[in-house]
Design an enzyme around this catalytic site. Sequence first.
Site, mmCIF file in Angstrom:
data_model
loop_
_atom_site.group_PDB
_atom_site.id
_atom_site.type_symbol
_atom_site.label_atom_id
_atom_site.label_comp_id
_atom_site.label_asym_id
_atom_site.label_seq_id
_atom_site.Cartn_x
_atom_site.Cartn_y
_atom_site.Cartn_z
ATOM 1 C CG HIS A 195 -4.702 2.383 -1.317
ATOM 2 N ND1 HIS A 195 -4.749 2.238 -0.049
ATOM 3 C CD2 HIS A 195 -3.896 3.478 -1.934
ATOM 4 C CE1 HIS A 195 -3.738 3.445 0.469
ATOM 5 N NE2 HIS A 195 -3.409 3.961 -0.757
ATOM 6 C CD GLU A 437 16.538 -11.154 7.242
ATOM 7 O OE1 GLU A 437 16.944 -11.520 6.042
ATOM 8 O OE2 GLU A 437 16.760 -10.158 7.918
#
Length: 499
Positions: A195, A437
């Site tokens: 993280h 995408e």
Amino acid sequence: MGISQLRGDEDREREGNPPHSLLQDLKVTVHHSSLVFPSQQTQKRTMFLSNIDQVLNFDVHSVHFFGAHKDFPDGQIAAEKLRDSLAKILVPYDFLAGRLKVNPNTGRLEIECNGAGAGFVVASSEYALDEIGDLVYPNSAFAQLVCSAMDHDQLLKLTDGAVGDDHDGLRQPLFILQVTTFKCGGFAMGISNNHATFDGISFRLFLDNLAALAANKPLAVIPYNDRQILAARSPPCVTFIHPELQELENISTLERKQEDELEVGGHDTRPTVFEATQEELDFKIFRLTASDIAHLKEKAKSIASSTKERVKITSFNVVTALIWRCKALSSSTYVDDHGESRESRILYAVDIRQRLNPPLPQGYTGNGVLTAYASAGCRELEEGPFSRAVEMVSEGAARMTDEYARSVIDWGELRKGFPNGEVLVSSWWRLGFADVEYPWGKPMYSCPVVYHRKDIILFFPEQDVPDNGTNGTGVNILVALPHQEMQKFQALFQKFLLG
């Protein structure tokens, strides 16, 4: 399904009972593990980590599911594309190929950008995607689709021990990508990253860039890697009281001086929300549709006219207010040690990128969120109007100004601590991972791999199924509580939603 349709099986589905078809073993076989190195030589350097990054030294696991695609019939071509793209992206994101280390002079975590490599794993499952059950329901078996950094011994064996020096104890890769193919031709991209490398927003930008490289396009956003932009002021200057933070180490009287002047009291000894519980927990998903959320917004509009202009009645704020009431009042301790109504404090992340002066660069790769809070007595949450709870959540976010954020960062320079509250909301709801995408299309669904934490409540999006009319506007809420508290939570959830 709106609020008027809460009946029978639909009601049970809303309350998140696990699907009967949920697989516990995805029968995953790992075929190959290796390290991927930057495609070009990168500069050896040490990367500063901000005080926000410092406290986030743990791994985050996410899974991104893709259906079969005619140009990528078995997932293997996509795996090769991802491996090549990973090597390319490790040049602008050189820190992902580095290793954490502790600076012996300052005691701070840093990233040694040494080109040691990111992990890459190729695996397969014996199942088809439509056989593994509801992708939205957080199945613990999804952990088989992610190679944790703690599994780096396998990487050691396959790379002749080239993952770092033995003496530092921090040699595991900061980023590991696993591609798991399914017999239907679809595949899952499982990612484990520390993280300290990303927050959700910067991770989304990373995925956009990874997808762009996989499509042989230029980077969507140029990464900005200088974390010094969020360094503490010199000297540090804590100008606010920060009840949302809890100190974990003793500090000197000199270091305490600034907050003593603000009349900060003694230490809160309650456990932090990051600590695991030994209790046996029930695990449920609560689903809210777009119409449910619209209903909550209407309920919140009774806010006093004197405060309406500064209160934001957003989807996040109304859902957070609802969950806060349910969590606070489901606790077995309604009063404190003095017989007074117990105070409940909810924590939630606020993006500070545009709140700072000047704002952070668009491509900032580090953690750019801080913990906001709202506090109230249980009696006020139970008897007060819903609009007041929404108002307090909104005020908590509005509190996060440039000066407040700088005060938090400076607090971290003087003290070592973690978020301090009764419950923490972690939202993956609007991060848009499923909107990325790739050459093989957008993910069918993207989700975190979740673990039971009593005091962490997770928001994540619904699956956007074509032609179902949802357009991803609802939200799924993951709650883990002891059995009796869960029963109370469920009853309160229905009461406050329908009331």
